[in-house]
Design an enzyme around this catalytic site. Sequence first.
Site, PDB file in Angstrom:
ATOM      1  N   LEU A 459       0.821  -1.209   0.000  1.00  0.00           N
ATOM      2  CA  LEU A 459       0.000   0.000   0.000  1.00  0.00           C
ATOM      3  C   LEU A 459       0.851   1.252   0.000  1.00  0.00           C
ATOM      4  O   LEU A 459       0.428   2.287  -0.514  1.00  0.00           O
ATOM      5  CB  LEU A 459      -0.926   0.009   1.221  1.00  0.00           C
ATOM      6  CG  LEU A 459      -1.993  -1.087   1.281  1.00  0.00           C
ATOM      7  CD1 LEU A 459      -2.743  -0.999   2.600  1.00  0.00           C
ATOM      8  CD2 LEU A 459      -2.956  -0.953   0.125  1.00  0.00           C
ATOM      9  N   GLY A 460       2.022   1.170   0.600  1.00  0.00           N
ATOM     10  CA  GLY A 460       2.898   2.331   0.666  1.00  0.00           C
ATOM     11  C   GLY A 460       4.200   1.992   1.348  1.00  0.00           C
ATOM     12  O   GLY A 460       4.318   1.009   2.075  1.00  0.00           O
ATOM     13  N   GLY A 462       7.577   3.776   3.555  1.00  0.00           N
ATOM     14  CA  GLY A 462       8.021   4.910   4.338  1.00  0.00           C
ATOM     15  C   GLY A 462       9.425   4.699   4.856  1.00  0.00           C
ATOM     16  O   GLY A 462      10.067   3.672   4.578  1.00  0.00           O
ATOM     17  N   GLY A 463       9.869   5.674   5.622  1.00  0.00           N
ATOM     18  CA  GLY A 463      11.215   5.562   6.149  1.00  0.00           C
ATOM     19  C   GLY A 463      11.357   4.457   7.176  1.00  0.00           C
ATOM     20  O   GLY A 463      12.437   3.900   7.351  1.00  0.00           O
ATOM     21  N   GLY A 465       9.084   1.670   7.403  1.00  0.00           N
ATOM     22  CA  GLY A 465       8.622   0.357   7.009  1.00  0.00           C
ATOM     23  C   GLY A 465       7.722   0.406   5.797  1.00  0.00           C
ATOM     24  O   GLY A 465       7.466   1.465   5.221  1.00  0.00           O
ATOM     25  N   THR A 466       7.245  -0.776   5.421  1.00  0.00           N
ATOM     26  CA  THR A 466       6.371  -0.951   4.271  1.00  0.00           C
ATOM     27  C   THR A 466       5.015  -1.447   4.756  1.00  0.00           C
ATOM     28  O   THR A 466       4.951  -2.308   5.635  1.00  0.00           O
ATOM     29  CB  THR A 466       6.973  -1.963   3.279  1.00  0.00           C
ATOM     30  OG1 THR A 466       8.290  -1.534   2.916  1.00  0.00           O
ATOM     31  CG2 THR A 466       6.118  -2.084   2.037  1.00  0.00           C
ATOM     32  N   VAL A 467       3.951  -0.902   4.162  1.00  0.00           N
ATOM     33  CA  VAL A 467       2.595  -1.273   4.564  1.00  0.00           C
ATOM     34  C   VAL A 467       1.993  -2.150   3.473  1.00  0.00           C
ATOM     35  O   VAL A 467       2.017  -1.795   2.288  1.00  0.00           O
ATOM     36  CB  VAL A 467       1.719  -0.032   4.798  1.00  0.00           C
ATOM     37  CG1 VAL A 467       0.309  -0.447   5.221  1.00  0.00           C
ATOM     38  CG2 VAL A 467       2.344   0.858   5.859  1.00  0.00           C
ATOM     39  N   LYS A 481       1.960  -3.373   8.724  1.00  0.00           N
ATOM     40  CA  LYS A 481       3.175  -2.569   8.607  1.00  0.00           C
ATOM     41  C   LYS A 481       4.383  -3.409   9.013  1.00  0.00           C
ATOM     42  O   LYS A 481       4.427  -3.940  10.115  1.00  0.00           O
ATOM     43  CB  LYS A 481       3.063  -1.334   9.506  1.00  0.00           C
ATOM     44  CG  LYS A 481       4.259  -0.391   9.427  1.00  0.00           C
ATOM     45  CD  LYS A 481       4.018   0.842  10.299  1.00  0.00           C
ATOM     46  CE  LYS A 481       5.188   1.815  10.228  1.00  0.00           C
ATOM     47  NZ  LYS A 481       4.962   2.992  11.094  1.00  0.00           N
ATOM     48  N   ASP A 586       5.202  14.033  13.516  1.00  0.00           N
ATOM     49  CA  ASP A 586       5.437  13.775  12.093  1.00  0.00           C
ATOM     50  C   ASP A 586       4.152  13.970  11.292  1.00  0.00           C
ATOM     51  O   ASP A 586       3.782  13.132  10.465  1.00  0.00           O
ATOM     52  CB  ASP A 586       5.979  12.359  11.901  1.00  0.00           C
ATOM     53  CG  ASP A 586       6.665  12.175  10.548  1.00  0.00           C
ATOM     54  OD1 ASP A 586       7.014  13.197   9.922  1.00  0.00           O
ATOM     55  OD2 ASP A 586       6.843  11.019  10.131  1.00  0.00           O
TER      56      ASP A 586
END
Length: 776
Positions: A459-460, A462-463, A465-467, A481, A586
Amino acid sequence: MFRPKGNICTNKDVGINMQLVKKQMQYIPIWPFYLFVLFFQENQVSSALTSVLAKPHCVERCGNLTIPYPFGIGRKCYFDKPFEIMCNDNKIAYLPWLNESVSHISMNYIKTLVNSVPVPYNRSSGQNVYGDKSGYGSNDDPYYSISPTKNKLVGIGCDMFAYAKDEDTRDIVSGCASFCSIRDDGTNGSYRTAATSSSSTHCTGRNGCCETAFSKAPKSFTATIQTMNTQQTSWASSNCSYILFVDKGFTNFTELLGKYSTSNCKEDYYFAAEWTLDWVIGNVSCVHAIKSPKYACGKHSQCINEFAREAGGYRCGCSPGYQGNPYLPNGCKDINECASPIGKRCPNNTQCINTSGSFFCETNSEKRMLRKQLYIGIVAASSSIILLAVCLGLYRRLQKRKERKTKQRFFKRNGGLLLEQRISLSGQSSNGNTLPGLKLFLKEELEKATDNFNERRILGRGGLGTVYKGMLADGSIVAVKKSNIVDETQVDQFINEIFILSQLSHRHIVKILGCCLETQVPLLVYEYISNGTLASHIHRNFSPSCSTTSTAIGLSWEHRLRVAAEAAGALSYLHSCASSAIFHRDIKSSNILLDENFRAVISDFGISRLVPIDKTHLTTLVGGTFGYLDPEYFRSGQLSDKSDVYAFGVVLAELLTSQKAVSLDTNNYDQGLVMRFKSSLKQGRILDIVDPEIVELVNEEIIIAVAKLAKRCLKFNSRERPYMKEVATVLDQLRSTRSDVTCGNSFQDNMSLRSESSSSYISDSQIEENSSPKVS
């Protein structure tokens, strides 16, 4: 079955205390090698097998009495309630529903002890005091009936006739007469009983005792005694008699005749004697019993109809070639005819080969050798399979043990102990290693849900982890996540996010469902938000996993203003209404998700911080994302709720301009969205930087009002920035005509309001944190 009436054959309370005897048995493991040896054993074992008559783990004896199934002592040890046997402290077995002690049990009948008391007569008239029907019986009981072939009717008395009559046909099925021919003395006319005679152990009909067999076993009958007007009329002086049914083998009436001669019809002068009862399994035939789920016959047995009883019924018997207890599931064991002396039926030049239920004679030595080799091969193969299965089981057990230790190691490394410590320090009740409402997922469960973390499920990124998108076994869609790398700092952030989110309950804050700490990297499981991130919509960067309805022009102004108000309300809740204030640290458009109704949901609490109620800020190493980072926080390291206000101001600027906070275009120098936005406001050219579609469709006053609110949030001095509660109120007023929105109306009633009146930093309220800087 037979039951007494009046005082004839009445059961007396003999003081038997009912007590259930229970016994525990233990299993003894048998190794495969022992099984291999058993295949070659040729000794006769039928006698040992047939001795097992009771169900496994059930008591088989009470005193000297052996109790075969379907009879049994204790719960689940008997076939049905009428077959229950109880054993008292004196090791005397008895049927509790009949209250008669049991002396013998066979596969088709039992012997019990029945008590009889005397029947008195009127000395003047000779009439039976209890009338013509002194007792009755019935053979239509589903399980038991009086045996006509194993019992006899006995009458005790002088000048009397004892008989049993069929209640249906009124025919006499058994009867005898008793006289007393020995005069006691020459004066009073009385007669001596058989107790004083040398023939007192036999009933001849002339010694005060008579006996007779049954001509048939009627379904229902009555039994009685009547006097006879003989010349002596001895009943006028000896007005007592007995009528009872006893086993045919009973001959000793000395005690009974002695009591008869001296009792004077005392009721406590009862007499105990054995009688025999036939038993069957129910009152249905084999044709119907085989179809019944309660069919009693076990393996290698056959059903036998009972035709002697008018009520019917059936019994079980082992099939030819088998012996044992046919009522047990595997009670009938094969008879080894070859090992039995009476089974040597083969000629001398042949060999007897035992088979299941039979045998045959082998004459050809080659065939015999081939058969023996085949037998050995089968046994060897079976033993090899058993040994292989044992080895495979041990290997799997070792693998599971190794996997369990690995999971324990990962649990510690991934912050499981830290999570337990945070739970303990927070003073919250927990279940195992989890907070209330938080589930510990299994590694295999999440791997199956995400198709082994297939890249097509992403799904996405990030810095931290991955979802992944996943579907649980119950069909619910979740977001999983997964950390990119194993890093001690990131582990702390994962645990921090678990701890914070588990304490929040707000419809515009992402809900955490559980976690898994037994994998190489920790995993968090969230509710699935279907429409992706706010950034992907306002910047027209739609992910294939997002199903949007406005892919052509992005979000409308109404959607943008509503999303801004909802996100501001969620942040106000974190700052003011939560039990402990929470600084997100954040806030950015990519951390604001949109659900199926395009409503805002705040996510990614990995670097968030809990703030005690009496603190206004924290001193930490800087963490956040360039372009959204509070410059005062970046300079001083002092984190406050105004840092989230600054980051939200950047999001407002993004919503107005549809531009990114920081451009990735390295060809042109970019001062960043905040500087361009402030410069446009200062020069009075704010409409030049606003998204043209918004300028075309939205009232200019609304645009300028939102822009001024964003400008206040982006003040360099944090003291000049508004609180999130004020920001949320202004945005709600811009959306509607409502003048004021309070925490009590906007958020949960059970959350305490945290004052935001403090506007200065207090140096002695700072909390130092020794953590690595995090800027993404």
